[in-house]
Write a protein that holds these residues in place. Sequence first.
Motif, PDB file in Angstrom:
ATOM      1  N   TYR A  51       0.808  -1.216   0.000  1.00  0.00           N
ATOM      2  CA  TYR A  51       0.000   0.000   0.000  1.00  0.00           C
ATOM      3  C   TYR A  51       0.843   1.268   0.000  1.00  0.00           C
ATOM      4  N   ARG A  52       2.085   1.179   0.447  1.00  0.00           N
ATOM      5  CA  ARG A  52       2.967   2.348   0.395  1.00  0.00           C
ATOM      6  C   ARG A  52       3.286   2.740  -1.036  1.00  0.00           C
ATOM      7  N   ASP A  55      -0.538   5.331  -5.039  1.00  0.00           N
ATOM      8  CA  ASP A  55      -0.825   6.750  -4.876  1.00  0.00           C
ATOM      9  C   ASP A  55      -2.019   6.883  -3.928  1.00  0.00           C
ATOM     10  N   PRO A  56      -1.891   7.669  -2.854  1.00  0.00           N
ATOM     11  CA  PRO A  56      -2.984   7.791  -1.880  1.00  0.00           C
ATOM     12  C   PRO A  56      -4.312   8.228  -2.491  1.00  0.00           C
ATOM     13  N   LEU A  57      -4.272   8.932  -3.601  1.00  0.00           N
ATOM     14  CA  LEU A  57      -5.517   9.356  -4.239  1.00  0.00           C
ATOM     15  C   LEU A  57      -6.285   8.176  -4.834  1.00  0.00           C
ATOM     16  N   TYR A  58      -5.593   7.074  -5.115  1.00  0.00           N
ATOM     17  CA  TYR A  58      -6.250   5.881  -5.651  1.00  0.00           C
ATOM     18  C   TYR A  58      -6.643   4.882  -4.574  1.00  0.00           C
ATOM     19  N   LEU A  59      -6.162   5.085  -3.353  1.00  0.00           N
ATOM     20  CA  LEU A  59      -6.423   4.125  -2.285  1.00  0.00           C
ATOM     21  C   LEU A  59      -7.910   3.863  -2.030  1.00  0.00           C
ATOM     22  N   SER A  82      -3.136   1.008   5.377  1.00  0.00           N
ATOM     23  CA  SER A  82      -3.031   2.190   4.527  1.00  0.00           C
ATOM     24  C   SER A  82      -3.651   3.439   5.140  1.00  0.00           C
ATOM     25  N   ALA A  85      -1.644   6.767   4.940  1.00  0.00           N
ATOM     26  CA  ALA A  85      -1.611   7.336   3.593  1.00  0.00           C
ATOM     27  C   ALA A  85      -2.940   7.998   3.244  1.00  0.00           C
ATOM     28  N   LEU A  86      -4.045   7.412   3.693  1.00  0.00           N
ATOM     29  CA  LEU A  86      -5.354   8.016   3.434  1.00  0.00           C
ATOM     30  C   LEU A  86      -5.473   9.375   4.115  1.00  0.00           C
ATOM     31  N   ALA A  88      -3.145  11.354   4.803  1.00  0.00           N
ATOM     32  CA  ALA A  88      -2.231  12.296   4.156  1.00  0.00           C
ATOM     33  C   ALA A  88      -2.906  13.027   2.997  1.00  0.00           C
ATOM     34  N   THR A  89      -3.984  12.451   2.463  1.00  0.00           N
ATOM     35  CA  THR A  89      -4.669  13.091   1.331  1.00  0.00           C
ATOM     36  C   THR A  89      -5.692  14.120   1.780  1.00  0.00           C
TER      37      THR A  89
END
Length: 112
Positions: A51-52, A55-59, A82, A85-86, A88-89
Amino acid sequence: EVQQQINNATRMNRLHESPEEAGRAKVIETQLDSGVRAVLAELQGVNHSVYREIDPLYLPEVLALICRRNGRGEFHLALSSSIVALFATVNMKECILQERAHHAAIVAEHEA
């Protein structure tokens, strides 16, 4: 075990008309299932979260696909891996400003 994974990949190539479809199917089958991913990681000597690399926008889309394809258990594993990362968006300043405006509107409505 390695030969079994090669056979699975070859089978997927035969089942799909285009290389793109076959590649997508292989990613869904191997990377979105934590059990299969763990086996492949062990075979390859890899020890990090996939998951790293997304791209967080696609998570959110990836997480929804995991839930649809593999169920809630896999979804919760993926989400816990994840979540940073979520977040972070998210534009925290904008969220706070929206919340403040929302609550100010509620107060204004009660005062009226």
